[in-house]
Design an enzyme around this catalytic site. Structure first.
Site, PDB file in Angstrom:
ATOM      1  N   GLU A  93       0.754  -1.244   0.141  1.00  0.00           N
ATOM      2  CA  GLU A  93      -0.083  -0.052  -0.043  1.00  0.00           C
ATOM      3  C   GLU A  93       0.787   1.261   0.020  1.00  0.00           C
ATOM      4  OE1 GLU A  93      -3.845  -1.550   2.199  1.00  0.00           O
ATOM      5  OE2 GLU A  93      -2.516  -0.928   3.412  1.00  0.00           O
ATOM      6  N   CYS A 106       3.490   8.419   0.936  1.00  0.00           N
ATOM      7  CA  CYS A 106       4.096   7.689   1.938  1.00  0.00           C
ATOM      8  C   CYS A 106       4.105   6.345   1.091  1.00  0.00           C
ATOM      9  CB  CYS A 106       3.055   7.592   3.259  1.00  0.00           C
ATOM     10  SG  CYS A 106       3.723   6.508   4.395  1.00  0.00           S
ATOM     11  N   CYS A 113       6.382  -6.696   7.472  1.00  0.00           N
ATOM     12  CA  CYS A 113       7.788  -6.313   8.073  1.00  0.00           C
ATOM     13  C   CYS A 113       8.106  -7.078   9.213  1.00  0.00           C
ATOM     14  CB  CYS A 113       7.518  -5.068   8.894  1.00  0.00           C
ATOM     15  SG  CYS A 113       8.773  -4.178   9.727  1.00  0.00           S
ATOM     16  N   CYS A 117       6.701  -4.367  15.715  1.00  0.00           N
ATOM     17  CA  CYS A 117       6.185  -3.698  16.633  1.00  0.00           C
ATOM     18  C   CYS A 117       4.577  -3.815  17.098  1.00  0.00           C
ATOM     19  CB  CYS A 117       6.238  -2.237  16.009  1.00  0.00           C
ATOM     20  SG  CYS A 117       7.901  -1.620  15.672  1.00  0.00           S
ATOM     21  N   CYS A 120       1.582  -2.037  15.595  1.00  0.00           N
ATOM     22  CA  CYS A 120       1.620  -1.793  14.098  1.00  0.00           C
ATOM     23  C   CYS A 120       0.657  -3.008  13.295  1.00  0.00           C
ATOM     24  CB  CYS A 120       3.012  -1.616  13.588  1.00  0.00           C
ATOM     25  SG  CYS A 120       3.112  -1.531  11.816  1.00  0.00           S
ATOM     26  N   CYS A 331      -1.283   6.250  10.305  1.00  0.00           N
ATOM     27  CA  CYS A 331       0.019   5.650  10.781  1.00  0.00           C
ATOM     28  C   CYS A 331      -0.288   4.359  11.334  1.00  0.00           C
ATOM     29  CB  CYS A 331       0.689   6.757  11.540  1.00  0.00           C
ATOM     30  SG  CYS A 331       2.171   6.252  12.085  1.00  0.00           S
TER      31      CYS A 331
HETATM   32 FE1  SF4 Z   1       7.738  -2.592  10.959  1.00  0.00          FE
HETATM   33 FE2  SF4 Z   1       5.480  -1.574  11.721  1.00  0.00          FE
HETATM   34 FE3  SF4 Z   1       7.486  -1.370  13.275  1.00  0.00          FE
HETATM   35 FE4  SF4 Z   1       7.417  -0.009  11.217  1.00  0.00          FE
HETATM   36  S1  SF4 Z   1       6.202   0.185  12.992  1.00  0.00           S
HETATM   37  S2  SF4 Z   1       9.175  -1.142  11.738  1.00  0.00           S
HETATM   38  S3  SF4 Z   1       6.291  -1.313   9.773  1.00  0.00           S
HETATM   39  S4  SF4 Z   1       6.544  -3.252  12.700  1.00  0.00           S
END
Ligand code: SF4
Length: 341
Positions: A93, A106, A113, A117, A120, A331
């Site tokens: 995306e 963006c 990923c 985190c 996220c 975000c």
């Molecule tokens: Fe990965 Fe999400 Fe952490 Fe960014 S915020 S590094 S996309 S897990």
């Protein structure tokens, strides 16, 4: 997409090799770069200052490599979210955020990923692969606003510095005369602090940097950002202190605010002492709740108190306006998991 190799995403050196491979004159590399990056053509046929025979020879092995978005959603606030297909049946995306005269795109740098985190959605999705410079640039060239973009931020899906080779190549193409010829001041790369790659990035690029800090308390940061166990924010900040942030280049810290977790004055004080004397700004971001995670959105009042406290102690801080929440473009909300499988 065909199995041909893509010209979009190639550096001038790589285009010179292409010219050699296809027995084109040396100067054709520069012409091809001009057609792809400046004139924005989508097919080799459009490269009319290259002879028909040479275009045929190029087309046998290469294509431009532009792919339109497969889906596009517009938020009530004007933010537009694009879904692109990537290699290996994946999706990514990109989000275009209009703001007065600015149009910021963006972009994603990875499918999913690795960094996991807690807050996220992309992290929740897991990791499926790195994007190539072709796939990153395709986002920039194929959105409807492509010709009017004023800024690009590497803050979409993925940790850009975990895909440093392709991100570096993209930055080279964006800022070189043969490519997009953008000033690095129009580009921001965000990172959680992948230290070895961050060192390289600081040496090799002049683009702005945004560090996702979210807590300056090492023990607390570890509970929401596993990367803290590998590369501590204290080491990241000491590296950043070795560079000059007072002139061309901008340094910012992103801080998502979680109610009753990192949004008290005590944590503001920790942030201030970590960043003391470093020319930077702090962007406070409202948390967009995601399922099954015991973190909650801070109230507007708590965010304002936190912001005012930072500002009163000389750390420039603003609350970033949240955009595109209704279309899951804000975000931390990007995920293409629903599109797969
Ligand atoms: Fe990965 Fe999400 Fe952490 Fe960014 S915020 S590094 S996309 S897990």
């Amino acid at each position: 997409m065909s199995d041909k190799r893509h010209l979009l995403g190639m550096t001038l050196d790589e285009l010179r090799q292409v010219a050699e491979e296809c027995r084109l004159p040396k100067f054709a590399a520069k012409q091809v770069a001009d057609w792809i990056y400046k004139k924005r053509v989508v097919s080799i046929d459009e490269m009319t200052n290259i002879s028909v025979a040479n275009r045929t020879s190029l087309s046998e092995r290469f294509d431009v490599g532009r792919v339109p978005a497969v889906e596009c959603q517009t938020s009530t606030d004007g933010t537009v979210k694009y879904l692109f297909s990537a290699e290996k049946d994946n999706f990514i995306e990109s989000v275009m955020i209009p703001d007065d005269e600015r149009k910021t795109l963006c972009v994603s740098s990875q499918v999913g990923c690795k960094l996991g985190c807690l807050f996220c959605m992309t992290g929740r999705q897991g990791f499926s692969g790195n994007l190539t410079s072709n796939e990153i640039l395709n986002q920039i060239y194929s959105v409807s606003e492509a010709e009017d973009l004023t800024n690009v931020v590497f803050m979409g899906m993925g940790e850009p510095l975990d895909n440093y080779a392709e991100v570096k190549k993209t930055l080279e193409i964006m800022t070189s005369d043969y490519g997009m010829a953008w000033s690095p001041k129009r580009i921001t790369v965000s990172t959680t602090g992948v230290l070895p790659k961050l060192k390289l990035f600081l040496e090799e690029s002049n683009a702005h940097l945004a560090v996702s800090i979210h807590s300056a308390d090492v023990a607390q940061r570890k509970t929401i950002m596993p990367i803290e166990k590998a590369y501590s924010i204290t080491e990241v900040v000491s590296l950043l202190r070795q560079y000059d942030w007072s002139k061309q280049r901008r340094l910012s810290f992103e801080y998502i605010m979680f109610d009753g977790f990192n949004d008290s004055v005590e944590y503001a004080q920790k942030l201030i002492s970590t960043l003391r004397g470093l020319p930077c700004r702090v962007n406070l971001i409202r948390f967009h709740a995601i399922p099954d995670v015991d973190l909650h959105t801070s109230s507007k009042e708590r965010m304002e108190t936190f912001r005012d406290y930072l500002n009163s102690k000389g750390v420039t801080s603003t609350i970033r306006t949240s955009r595109g929440e209704d279309i899951f473009a804000a975000c931390g909300m990007l995920s293409t998991l629903k599109k797969e499988g």
